[in-house]
Design an enzyme around this catalytic site. Structure first.
Site, PDB file in Angstrom:
ATOM      1  N   LYS A  92       0.455  -1.209   0.036  1.00 52.90           N
ATOM      2  CA  LYS A  92       0.006   0.092  -0.139  1.00 52.90           C
ATOM      3  C   LYS A  92       0.964   2.011  -0.256  1.00 52.90           C
ATOM      4  O   LYS A  92       0.511   2.167   0.552  1.00 52.90           O
ATOM      5  CB  LYS A  92      -0.627  -0.263   1.594  1.00 52.90           C
ATOM      6  CG  LYS A  92      -1.796  -1.303   1.283  1.00 52.90           C
ATOM      7  CD  LYS A  92      -2.904  -1.442   0.340  1.00 52.90           C
ATOM      8  CE  LYS A  92      -3.061  -2.766  -0.191  1.00 52.90           C
ATOM      9  NZ  LYS A  92      -3.510  -2.793  -1.928  1.00 52.90           N
ATOM     10  N   HIS A 156       6.936  -7.452  -2.581  1.00 50.87           N
ATOM     11  CA  HIS A 156       6.789  -6.654  -1.081  1.00 50.87           C
ATOM     12  C   HIS A 156       8.175  -7.240   0.317  1.00 50.87           C
ATOM     13  O   HIS A 156       8.536  -7.188   1.782  1.00 50.87           O
ATOM     14  CB  HIS A 156       5.490  -6.996  -0.137  1.00 50.87           C
ATOM     15  CG  HIS A 156       4.751  -6.212  -1.059  1.00 50.87           C
ATOM     16  ND1 HIS A 156       4.696  -5.497  -1.818  1.00 50.87           N
ATOM     17  CD2 HIS A 156       3.396  -6.373  -1.122  1.00 50.87           C
ATOM     18  CE1 HIS A 156       4.001  -5.039  -1.785  1.00 50.87           C
ATOM     19  NE2 HIS A 156       2.660  -5.462  -2.527  1.00 50.87           N
ATOM     20  N   ARG A 178       6.076   4.988   2.325  1.00 49.87           N
ATOM     21  CA  ARG A 178       5.269   6.351   2.010  1.00 49.87           C
ATOM     22  C   ARG A 178       4.592   6.420   3.195  1.00 49.87           C
ATOM     23  O   ARG A 178       5.479   5.885   3.833  1.00 49.87           O
ATOM     24  CB  ARG A 178       2.970   5.447   1.575  1.00 49.87           C
ATOM     25  CG  ARG A 178       2.288   6.762   1.561  1.00 49.87           C
ATOM     26  CD  ARG A 178       1.043   5.667   0.482  1.00 49.87           C
ATOM     27  NE  ARG A 178      -0.149   6.508   0.145  1.00 49.87           N
ATOM     28  CZ  ARG A 178      -1.247   6.131  -0.140  1.00 49.87           C
ATOM     29  NH1 ARG A 178      -1.337   5.249  -0.029  1.00 49.87           N
ATOM     30  NH2 ARG A 178      -2.015   7.007  -0.410  1.00 49.87           N
ATOM     31  N   SER A 186      -4.765   2.773   3.942  1.00 46.09           N
ATOM     32  CA  SER A 186      -4.826   1.999   2.727  1.00 46.09           C
ATOM     33  C   SER A 186      -5.315   0.551   2.632  1.00 46.09           C
ATOM     34  O   SER A 186      -5.956   0.003   2.137  1.00 46.09           O
ATOM     35  CB  SER A 186      -3.813   2.758   1.674  1.00 46.09           C
ATOM     36  OG  SER A 186      -4.407   1.783   0.205  1.00 46.09           O
ATOM     37  N   LYS A 313      -8.309   6.167  -3.961  1.00 53.03           N
ATOM     38  CA  LYS A 313      -8.375   7.616  -3.982  1.00 53.03           C
ATOM     39  C   LYS A 313      -7.096   8.116  -4.613  1.00 53.03           C
ATOM     40  O   LYS A 313      -6.728   9.582  -5.208  1.00 53.03           O
ATOM     41  CB  LYS A 313      -8.780   8.024  -2.220  1.00 53.03           C
ATOM     42  CG  LYS A 313      -9.556   8.199  -2.179  1.00 53.03           C
ATOM     43  CD  LYS A 313      -9.986   9.006  -0.234  1.00 53.03           C
ATOM     44  CE  LYS A 313     -11.630   8.944  -0.211  1.00 53.03           C
ATOM     45  NZ  LYS A 313     -11.546   9.866   0.890  1.00 53.03           N
ATOM     46  N   GLY A 314      -5.915   7.791  -3.962  1.00 49.01           N
ATOM     47  CA  GLY A 314      -4.946   7.779  -4.405  1.00 49.01           C
ATOM     48  C   GLY A 314      -3.845   9.402  -3.978  1.00 49.01           C
ATOM     49  O   GLY A 314      -3.253  10.524  -4.401  1.00 49.01           O
TER      50      GLY A 314
HETATM   51  P1  PAP Z   1       0.104  -3.218  -3.404  1.00 50.08           P
HETATM   52  O1  PAP Z   1       1.067  -2.351  -2.269  1.00 50.08           O
HETATM   53  O2  PAP Z   1      -1.313  -3.914  -2.651  1.00 50.08           O
HETATM   54  O3  PAP Z   1       0.150  -3.030  -4.718  1.00 50.08           O
HETATM   55  P2  PAP Z   1      -0.055  -0.143  -4.053  1.00 50.08           P
HETATM   56  O4  PAP Z   1      -0.357  -0.104  -5.443  1.00 50.08           O
HETATM   57  O5  PAP Z   1       1.066   0.123  -2.586  1.00 50.08           O
HETATM   58  O6  PAP Z   1      -0.751  -1.481  -3.334  1.00 50.08           O
HETATM   59  O7  PAP Z   1      -1.218   0.707  -2.591  1.00 50.08           O
HETATM   60  C1  PAP Z   1      -2.457   1.129  -3.584  1.00 50.08           C
HETATM   61  C2  PAP Z   1      -2.751   2.692  -3.048  1.00 50.08           C
HETATM   62  O8  PAP Z   1      -1.717   3.498  -4.372  1.00 50.08           O
HETATM   63  C3  PAP Z   1      -4.097   3.232  -2.753  1.00 50.08           C
HETATM   64  O9  PAP Z   1      -3.782   4.292  -1.898  1.00 50.08           O
HETATM   65  P3  PAP Z   1      -5.348   4.475  -1.587  1.00 50.08           P
HETATM   66  O10 PAP Z   1      -5.684   3.658  -1.013  1.00 50.08           O
HETATM   67  O11 PAP Z   1      -4.522   6.042  -0.286  1.00 50.08           O
HETATM   68  O12 PAP Z   1      -6.129   5.674  -2.506  1.00 50.08           O
HETATM   69  C4  PAP Z   1      -4.108   3.627  -4.593  1.00 50.08           C
HETATM   70  O13 PAP Z   1      -5.212   4.745  -4.697  1.00 50.08           O
HETATM   71  C5  PAP Z   1      -3.239   4.014  -4.758  1.00 50.08           C
HETATM   72  N1  PAP Z   1      -2.823   3.853  -6.468  1.00 50.08           N
HETATM   73  C6  PAP Z   1      -2.548   3.294  -7.394  1.00 50.08           C
HETATM   74  N2  PAP Z   1      -2.556   3.751  -8.534  1.00 50.08           N
HETATM   75  C7  PAP Z   1      -1.758   5.249  -8.242  1.00 50.08           C
HETATM   76  C8  PAP Z   1      -1.880   6.246  -9.335  1.00 50.08           C
HETATM   77  N3  PAP Z   1      -1.380   5.742 -10.693  1.00 50.08           N
HETATM   78  N4  PAP Z   1      -1.045   7.024  -8.196  1.00 50.08           N
HETATM   79  C9  PAP Z   1      -1.581   7.483  -7.328  1.00 50.08           C
HETATM   80  N5  PAP Z   1      -1.171   6.405  -6.866  1.00 50.08           N
HETATM   81  C10 PAP Z   1      -2.023   5.207  -6.520  1.00 50.08           C
END
Ligand code: PAP
Length: 343
Positions: A92, A156, A178, A186, A313-314
């Site tokens: 995340k 990871h 992060r 997240s 939300k990103g």
């Molecule tokens: P993972 O470790 O399971 O692969 P990961 O992609 O690291 O997940 O984390 C997901 C977070 O990245 C989400 O954050 P949020 O819950 O705070 O919204 C997701 O929205 C965000 N995310 C995914 N794609 C993007 C992007 N293109 N730009 C910025 N943030 C992103």
């Protein structure tokens, strides 16, 4: 030992000797996974966020259903190449975004970032860049040895669990971290979203999950130890480990795209920059673009979970909508103690 099964395509011309060898390999690999199962059954357990349990292995917490056997296999049998690129993060922290950007950079001579047929427009970043723990979690394992160089993987896995052969292989590691308050927020939403994917998630309350996160009991946790491992490695070996920060990337994406391309040994030429290739990658990989693509809204990843769980939300600072003042203070205090001024 040879780690990976021979590919199916080449098996058409196999002689019986080769077939015997293949059977031996399959048996060997099955024995390895059986031994992992035995080790896992002896580990200390805590209530899980997604699976019923998390298990503690070499100082970190892992999900025994989805990733621990894969972690063990990477540790003991993954054969790195100096040309490999590993994208690593604590969950995340921005993995999906980093995968998209690194993929777009490395494939840019084949696929122009502004092209209407770019793979990222029709394939989730998690299907463009294989996640090693998922690839290697059960036999028969995927044929990663047959992949052409340069291979691009994500993981990871904590730094201290990487074998010396990986640490000294000359491969490039890109780590993204992060702010832990947004990571927790997240992760909490991800867990609740997976319930709608029919995965057997535990029924943790936000408060319960928060306590566990603070105690380091989350997937690949303790979060702080994970970050610290790669932070120290990036200081010791800056040519092998690039340490990125989600918040900095969000604030100035083009600079980080260029920095990443340089680290990967594929800097942008002046001509590429003047043609808008960097900006094209920034826009292609932006949250706004990727999260609105049909494949990421309604598609399913090759290992069965819905692609939309990776896009929420990103934003920077959404934790403000979920954490109380007391929770914020507690998490900030732990972060200050463990990571000093890193955030
Ligand atoms: P993972 O470790 O399971 O692969 P990961 O992609 O690291 O997940 O984390 C997901 C977070 O990245 C989400 O954050 P949020 O819950 O705070 O919204 C997701 O929205 C965000 N995310 C995914 N794609 C993007 C992007 N293109 N730009 C910025 N943030 C992103």
């Amino acid at each position: 030992m040879a780690t990976i099964l021979p590919s199916q395509s080449s098996s058409l011309s196999k002689t019986s000797n080769e077939e015997d060898h293949k059977d031996e390999e399959i048996e060997k690999i099955e024995r390895i996974y059986k031994s992992y199962k035995e080790v896992i059954s002896t580990l200390s357990k805590e209530k899980g966020w997604i699976s019923p349990h998390l298990c503690q292995y070499q100082g970190f917490w892992f999900d025994p259903t989805y990733n621990l056997a894969g972690v063990m296999f990477i540790q003991q049998h993954f054969k790195p190449r100096p040309t490999d690129v590993l994208l690593i993060s604590s969950p995340k922290s921005g993995t999906t975004w980093l995968k998209a950007i690194a993929f777009a950079i490395m494939k840019r001579t084949s696929y122009n970032s502004m092209s209407v047929v770019h793979p990222l427009l029709t394939t989730n970043p998690h299907d463009c860049v294989p996640f090693l723990e998922i690839l290697l979690r059960t036999p028969p394992i995927a044929d990663v040895e047959d992949l052409p160089s340069p291979r691009l993987f994500s993981s990871h896995i904590p730094y201290t669990l990487l074998s010396e052969s990986i640490q000294n292989s000359g491969c490039r590691i890109v780590y993204v971290c992060r702010n832990p308050k947004d990571v927790f927020t997240s992760m909490w939403h991800f867990t609740t979203k997976l319930k709608t994917n029919n995965l057997p998630c535990s029924s943790l309350s936000l408060e319960e999950a928060f306590d566990m996160f603070c105690e380091g009991i989350s997937s690949y946790g303790p979060f702080w130890d994970h970050v610290l491992g790669y932070w120290k490695a990036s200081l010791a070996c800056p040519e092998s480990v690039l340490f990125l920060n989600y918040e900095d990337m969000r604030r100035d994406t083009p600079i980080h795209v260029k920095k990443l391309a340089e680290f990967l040994g594929q800097p942008f030429s002046l001509e590429e920059e003047s043609k808008g290739i960097v900006q094209g990658i920034v826009e292609l990989c932006s949250f706004e673009n990727l999260s609105n693509l049909e494949v990421n809204k309604n598609g399913t990843l090759h290992y069965g979970i819905k692609g939309d769980v990776f896009f929420r939300k990103g934003q920077i600072g959404d934790w403000k909508n979920h954490l109380t003042a007391q929770m914020t203070e507690r998490l900030d205090q732990i972060t200050k103690e463990k990571l000093g001024g890193l955030f």
